[in-house]
Design a protein around this motif. Structure first.
Motif, PDB file in Angstrom:
ATOM      1  N   GLY A 160       0.582  -1.116   0.063  1.00  0.00           N
ATOM      2  CA  GLY A 160      -0.093  -0.118  -0.049  1.00  0.00           C
ATOM      3  C   GLY A 160       0.995   1.277  -0.003  1.00  0.00           C
ATOM      4  O   GLY A 160       0.486   2.051   0.236  1.00  0.00           O
ATOM      5  N   THR A 161       2.101   1.187   0.064  1.00  0.00           N
ATOM      6  CA  THR A 161       3.035   2.170  -0.066  1.00  0.00           C
ATOM      7  C   THR A 161       4.044   2.842  -0.834  1.00  0.00           C
ATOM      8  O   THR A 161       4.077   3.990  -0.914  1.00  0.00           O
ATOM      9  N   LEU A 189     -14.639   6.837  -4.722  1.00  0.00           N
ATOM     10  CA  LEU A 189     -15.618   5.612  -5.550  1.00  0.00           C
ATOM     11  C   LEU A 189     -16.918   5.223  -4.130  1.00  0.00           C
ATOM     12  O   LEU A 189     -17.764   5.627  -4.056  1.00  0.00           O
ATOM     13  N   LYS A 190     -16.137   4.884  -2.731  1.00  0.00           N
ATOM     14  CA  LYS A 190     -16.876   4.724  -1.450  1.00  0.00           C
ATOM     15  C   LYS A 190     -18.346   5.655  -1.370  1.00  0.00           C
ATOM     16  O   LYS A 190     -19.052   5.750  -1.650  1.00  0.00           O
ATOM     17  N   PRO A 191     -17.826   7.060  -1.241  1.00  0.00           N
ATOM     18  CA  PRO A 191     -18.677   7.925  -1.403  1.00  0.00           C
ATOM     19  C   PRO A 191     -19.853   8.178  -2.598  1.00  0.00           C
ATOM     20  O   PRO A 191     -20.929   8.583  -2.436  1.00  0.00           O
ATOM     21  N   ASN A 212      -3.264   5.638  -5.329  1.00  0.00           N
ATOM     22  CA  ASN A 212      -3.646   4.367  -4.889  1.00  0.00           C
ATOM     23  C   ASN A 212      -4.949   3.843  -4.459  1.00  0.00           C
ATOM     24  O   ASN A 212      -5.496   5.191  -4.334  1.00  0.00           O
ATOM     25  N   PRO A 213      -4.988   3.438  -5.086  1.00  0.00           N
ATOM     26  CA  PRO A 213      -6.101   2.089  -4.677  1.00  0.00           C
ATOM     27  C   PRO A 213      -7.138   2.680  -3.459  1.00  0.00           C
ATOM     28  O   PRO A 213      -7.846   2.641  -3.541  1.00  0.00           O
ATOM     29  N   SER A 214      -6.316   2.335  -2.111  1.00  0.00           N
ATOM     30  CA  SER A 214      -6.777   2.372  -1.324  1.00  0.00           C
ATOM     31  C   SER A 214      -7.518   3.823  -1.086  1.00  0.00           C
ATOM     32  O   SER A 214      -8.911   4.139  -0.713  1.00  0.00           O
ATOM     33  N   GLY A 215      -7.035   4.661  -1.282  1.00  0.00           N
ATOM     34  CA  GLY A 215      -7.262   6.784  -0.977  1.00  0.00           C
ATOM     35  C   GLY A 215      -8.463   6.432  -2.230  1.00  0.00           C
ATOM     36  O   GLY A 215      -9.379   7.220  -1.955  1.00  0.00           O
TER      37      GLY A 215
END
Length: 427
Positions: free
Chosen positions: A246-247, A323-325, A314-317
């Motif tokens: 993730g980094t 996407l989730k919002p 970054n996919p997590s960000g």
């Protein structure tokens, strides 16, 4: 093959010439009295009673002849020591696989049961471990099944060396069964339009690449307009952008270690050009992992999709802030905090559903073999297995096929047509 023997270490082997009795040795009353030795390939073992020594000697001799001997003392190593010192250092998994695997093993295997000796991992230990992972919803069944598979792989590598059998295999009835089989689901046209409209403008192209080209999320993040062949109206997909732990970002070939071609629709081309004009690509240089880049260790790519600060995604960000919002605002996943934590939403509700939607639309008119190639599946069988329910039911047409064929045969035997006899000769 020479047989083993049992030694009484408290008495001398030979009797005293004068008394005819065996004298006590210096070890009298110290430690275990009987030692079994001399069995080929088997370490010596000591026992308190002669009966235990005889039983162990018989079993060990039989296993030695069958070449199935396993010294129980080899299983005294703890699970954590075995994984950290032997099993994990011997692996060479791809970076994008190693990170999630290591996290699951350390957090959900070594933390709760790493202190156990390998030989202590029995049915009861497995039951208690699974119970602990399920408590308070710590792990879903699908993830727990993956963790079980990892544990099974670890213990399986000890068979014939430290354990006689793999506990996970011996107690396979305990294996979590995941969340059950669920069909891939697609967004409706209205849902997609709603999701896209709720994204900030610079990120709407991410949904377009998923829906119009069936890209995986990492492929979307690593996409470049250099991949477009406008004359042939195809996308030459050449890479994906991944993040180690993730980094640390790096580039590599798409999944399956192969490039692929995807038909480029006029609608997507228009959207790409509009995005390029408003948000110009940003050139980045990143390490390249694996084949596909010659002997160069880095690759320079003008990325189409970047953040407001012109950084790579970054996919997590992206999932958390973009996407989730949008999914929550469209009413497709619970809003943040409704279930006591951050945004919810499984992988199948996330970016991957754009890819499912692409498949559902393409399979209405295109053969599965072609769709499989465009999506980068290893074989058409995967496409059939995942997306069979999206393929139009040819059975409706098939039910009439024989009737139509017979009807055509009757018309051929009408008075205006040559009659066919049983020999196949015409009149």
């Amino acid at each position: 093959m020479a047989a083993g023997y049992i030694e009484d270490r408290w008495l001398n082997k030979r009797p005293d010439p004068e008394t005819g009795k065996r004298k006590r040795t210096a070890r009298w009353g110290k430690g275990k009295r009987y030692r079994v030795a001399g069995i080929p390939g088997v370490r010596d073992a000591s026992f308190d009673t002669l009966e235990d020594a005889k039983t162990w000697k018989s079993t060990a001799e039989t296993d030695s002849r069958r070449l199935t001997w396993m010294d129980p003392r080899a299983g005294e190593m703890t699970l954590r020591t075995y994984v950290e010192d032997i099993w994990w250092p011997g692996r060479s998994d791809p970076t994008n696989t190693a990170g999630p695997m290591r996290s699951k093993i350390w957090n959900h295997i070594l933390d709760p049961i790493g202190h156990l000796q390998l030989r202590q991992i029995d049915e009861e230990a497995l039951r208690q471990w699974l119970k602990g992972r399920r408590e308070k919803g710590r792990l879903g069944e699908s993830t727990l099944e993956v963790v079980w598979i990892h544990l099974g792989s670890i213990l399986g590598s000890t068979v014939g060396k430290r354990l006689a059998a793999n506990p996970c295999q011996a107690h396979i009835h305990l294996r979590p069964t995941g969340g059950g089989e669920t069909k891939a689901r697609a967004w409706s046209a209205d849902e997609f339009t709603d999701i896209r409209s709720r994204m900030r403008e610079r990120y709407r192209i991410t949904a377009d690449l998923g829906l119009h080209a069936g890209l995986r999320q990492a492929e979307m993040i690593g996409f470049s307009l250099d991949d477009i062949d406008e004359a042939a109206m195809v996308i030459n997909l050449r890479r994906q952008l991944l993040w180690a732990n993730g980094t640390t970002p790096y580039l590599k070939l798409p999944k399956g270690k192969k490039e692929r071609q995807i038909p480029l629709s006029p609608g997507l081309l228009k959207l790409l050009r509009e995005h390029e004009e408003r948000f110009p690509p940003v050139e980045i240089t990143l390490p390249w992992e694996g084949p596909g880049n010659g002997k160069r260790e880095t690759a320079t790519v003008p990325l189409l999709v970047t953040t407001e600060w012109r950084n790579r995604l970054n996919p997590s960000g992206y999932n958390q802030r973009v996407l989730k919002p949008a999914l929550a605002a469209a009413g497709l996943i619970p809003a943040k905090g409704e279930e006591g934590w951050g945004w919810s939403g499984s992988r199948e509700e996330m970016f991957h559903r754009f890819r499912h939607t692409y498949a559902s639309v393409q399979l209405r008119t295109e053969p599965p073999v072609a769709v499989s190639k465009w999506m980068g599946h290893a074989s058409p069988e995967i496409t059939y297995r995942v997306y069979a329910h999206f393929i139009p039911d040819d059975g409706w047409r098939g039910r009439a096929a024989v009737d139509d064929w017979l009807g055509a045969g009757k018309s051929q035997n009408s008075p205006d047509s040559p009659r066919i006899d049983r020999s196949g000769r015409s009149d």
